[in-house]
Each structure stands twice: as structure tokens, then as C-alpha cells.
Design a protein around this motif. Structure first.
Motif, PDB file in Angstrom:
ATOM      1  N   VAL A 186       0.853  -1.177   0.000  1.00 21.11           N
ATOM      2  CA  VAL A 186       0.000   0.000   0.000  1.00 21.11           C
ATOM      3  C   VAL A 186       0.896   1.236   0.000  1.00 21.11           C
ATOM      4  CG1 VAL A 186      -1.715   1.284   1.353  1.00 21.11           C
ATOM      5  CG2 VAL A 186      -1.816  -1.210   1.222  1.00 21.11           C
ATOM      6  N   THR A 187       0.511   2.249  -0.757  1.00 20.89           N
ATOM      7  CA  THR A 187       1.287   3.486  -0.804  1.00 20.89           C
ATOM      8  C   THR A 187       1.274   4.135   0.571  1.00 20.89           C
ATOM      9  OG1 THR A 187       0.727   3.825  -3.106  1.00 20.89           O
ATOM     10  CG2 THR A 187       1.506   5.739  -1.901  1.00 20.89           C
ATOM     11  N   VAL A 188       2.436   4.214   1.184  1.00 18.59           N
ATOM     12  CA  VAL A 188       2.553   4.792   2.510  1.00 18.59           C
ATOM     13  C   VAL A 188       2.585   6.316   2.417  1.00 18.59           C
ATOM     14  CG1 VAL A 188       3.993   4.920   4.574  1.00 18.59           C
ATOM     15  CG2 VAL A 188       3.717   2.749   3.386  1.00 18.59           C
ATOM     16  N   GLN A 189       3.133   6.841   1.335  1.00 17.77           N
ATOM     17  CA  GLN A 189       3.254   8.280   1.143  1.00 17.77           C
ATOM     18  C   GLN A 189       2.392   8.721  -0.028  1.00 17.77           C
ATOM     19  OE1 GLN A 189       4.745   9.876   3.447  1.00 17.77           O
ATOM     20  NE2 GLN A 189       5.569   8.026   4.336  1.00 17.77           N
ATOM     21  N   PRO A 190       1.155   9.153   0.227  1.00 17.73           N
ATOM     22  CA  PRO A 190       0.297   9.565  -0.885  1.00 17.73           C
ATOM     23  C   PRO A 190       0.824  10.805  -1.615  1.00 17.73           C
ATOM     24  CG  PRO A 190      -0.755  10.022   1.218  1.00 17.73           C
ATOM     25  CD  PRO A 190       0.491   9.241   1.511  1.00 17.73           C
ATOM     26  N   ASN A 191       1.618  11.613  -0.945  1.00 17.89           N
ATOM     27  CA  ASN A 191       2.182  12.821  -1.556  1.00 17.89           C
ATOM     28  C   ASN A 191       3.679  12.644  -1.798  1.00 17.89           C
ATOM     29  OD1 ASN A 191      -0.297  14.338  -1.441  1.00 17.89           O
ATOM     30  ND2 ASN A 191       0.030  14.390   0.764  1.00 17.89           N
ATOM     31  N   LYS A 192       4.054  11.451  -2.175  1.00 21.44           N
ATOM     32  CA  LYS A 192       5.460  11.085  -2.316  1.00 21.44           C
ATOM     33  C   LYS A 192       6.225  12.032  -3.244  1.00 21.44           C
ATOM     34  CE  LYS A 192       8.242   7.032  -3.439  1.00 21.44           C
ATOM     35  NZ  LYS A 192       8.145   5.587  -3.758  1.00 21.44           N
ATOM     36  N   GLN A 193       5.674  12.340  -4.402  1.00 16.93           N
ATOM     37  CA  GLN A 193       6.400  13.179  -5.360  1.00 16.93           C
ATOM     38  C   GLN A 193       6.631  14.588  -4.812  1.00 16.93           C
ATOM     39  OE1 GLN A 193       7.809  11.783  -8.119  1.00 16.93           O
ATOM     40  NE2 GLN A 193       8.939  13.692  -8.004  1.00 16.93           N
ATOM     41  N   GLN A 194       5.637  15.147  -4.136  1.00 11.92           N
ATOM     42  CA  GLN A 194       5.811  16.474  -3.532  1.00 11.92           C
ATOM     43  C   GLN A 194       6.901  16.446  -2.469  1.00 11.92           C
ATOM     44  OE1 GLN A 194       1.750  16.993  -2.261  1.00 11.92           O
ATOM     45  NE2 GLN A 194       1.387  18.553  -3.829  1.00 11.92           N
ATOM     46  N   LEU A 195       6.901  15.386  -1.653  1.00 11.12           N
ATOM     47  CA  LEU A 195       7.931  15.265  -0.621  1.00 11.12           C
ATOM     48  C   LEU A 195       9.312  15.126  -1.247  1.00 11.12           C
ATOM     49  CD1 LEU A 195       6.138  12.857   1.866  1.00 11.12           C
ATOM     50  CD2 LEU A 195       6.613  15.290   2.205  1.00 11.12           C
ATOM     51  N   LEU A 196       9.416  14.314  -2.291  1.00  8.80           N
ATOM     52  CA  LEU A 196      10.707  14.146  -2.961  1.00  8.80           C
ATOM     53  C   LEU A 196      11.190  15.457  -3.578  1.00  8.80           C
ATOM     54  CD1 LEU A 196      10.197  10.653  -4.630  1.00  8.80           C
ATOM     55  CD2 LEU A 196      11.703  11.220  -2.703  1.00  8.80           C
ATOM     56  N   ASN A 197      10.278  16.218  -4.153  1.00 11.94           N
ATOM     57  CA  ASN A 197      10.655  17.518  -4.728  1.00 11.94           C
ATOM     58  C   ASN A 197      11.170  18.457  -3.651  1.00 11.94           C
ATOM     59  OD1 ASN A 197       9.883  16.639  -7.265  1.00 11.94           O
ATOM     60  ND2 ASN A 197       7.880  17.621  -7.192  1.00 11.94           N
ATOM     61  N   ARG A 198      10.482  18.499  -2.521  1.00 10.04           N
ATOM     62  CA  ARG A 198      10.938  19.352  -1.417  1.00 10.04           C
ATOM     63  C   ARG A 198      12.307  18.914  -0.924  1.00 10.04           C
ATOM     64  NH1 ARG A 198       6.041  20.826   2.759  1.00 10.04           N
ATOM     65  NH2 ARG A 198       4.767  21.961   1.282  1.00 10.04           N
ATOM     66  N   LEU A 199      12.482  17.605  -0.781  1.00 11.88           N
ATOM     67  CA  LEU A 199      13.760  17.091  -0.293  1.00 11.88           C
ATOM     68  C   LEU A 199      14.895  17.371  -1.276  1.00 11.88           C
ATOM     69  CD1 LEU A 199      12.500  13.771   1.290  1.00 11.88           C
ATOM     70  CD2 LEU A 199      13.471  15.740   2.507  1.00 11.88           C
ATOM     71  N   ARG A 200      14.613  17.338  -2.563  1.00 10.38           N
ATOM     72  CA  ARG A 200      15.650  17.699  -3.557  1.00 10.38           C
ATOM     73  C   ARG A 200      16.050  19.163  -3.422  1.00 10.38           C
ATOM     74  NH1 ARG A 200      12.287  14.750  -6.919  1.00 10.38           N
ATOM     75  NH2 ARG A 200      13.050  12.649  -7.212  1.00 10.38           N
TER      76      ARG A 200
END
Length: 95
Positions: free
Chosen positions: A7-21
Motif C-alpha cells: 500500500v502506498t505509505v506516502q500519498p504525496n510522495k512526489q511532492q515530498l521528494l521535490n521538497r527534499l531535492r
């Protein structure tokens, strides 16, 4: 309480990855500032910006966790454990 299924644990995964980058880029920028002997106050301002950005990532993760993992645990049989875990995380974040 850890998820072991797909199950997708992070529904906003791409937004989080963008912020972390972005944060990663800011950290590299601070490294260059120190290496180039930039003014300490300028470096401290950048560090403050990174801390603020990390706080936003933490809050976004906490919100996702609460709305998904904790809510599902409360609907099931693991509500007390999920609430305890959530409170432990809150204590860690507010140190």
C-alpha cells in the motif's frame, strides 16, 4: 507499527521528494558558502531556511501518517498503538 504490504505509505510522495531535492540543493549551497568563506550571517540565514523547509516536510509526513496510517489503525484494532506511536513522534519533533 510498520507497513509491510505494498500500500502506498506516502500519498504525496512526489511532492515530498521535490521538497527534499530542494533542501538537498540548499545544503550543497551552504557547503559551498562555507568553502568560499562567505559571511557567517548569510550562512546562518540559509541554515534557518533549511530548518524551516525540513519542518514543513516533517509536518506533511505527520499529516499523511495521521490521515492514513493512524486513521486506518483506529478503524481496525490497533488504534491505541497507533496513537501512542503518533505521540512519541510528536515528542521527538518538538524537542
Amino acid at each position: 507499527m510498520q507497513k509491510t504490504n505494498k500500500v502506498t505509505v506516502q500519498p504525496n510522495k512526489q511532492q515530498l521528494l521535490n521538497r527534499l531535492r530542494r533542501i538537498e540543493g540548499q545544503v550543497r549551497g551552504i557547503h559551498q558558502m562555507v568553502d568560499n568563506d562567505r559571511y557567517c550571517v548569510d550562512i546562518l540565514h540559509q541554515i534557518s531556511a533549511i530548518q524551516s523547509a525540513l519542518n514543513k516536510v516533517s509536518l506533511a509526513l505527520l499529516e499523511d501518517h495521521t490521515h492514513h496510517c493512524v486513521a486506518n489503525a483506529i478503524k481496525g484494532q490497533d488504534g491505541e498503538e497507533a496513537i501512542k506511536e503518533l505521540m512519541d513522534v510528536m515528542k521527538t519533533l518538538t524537542k
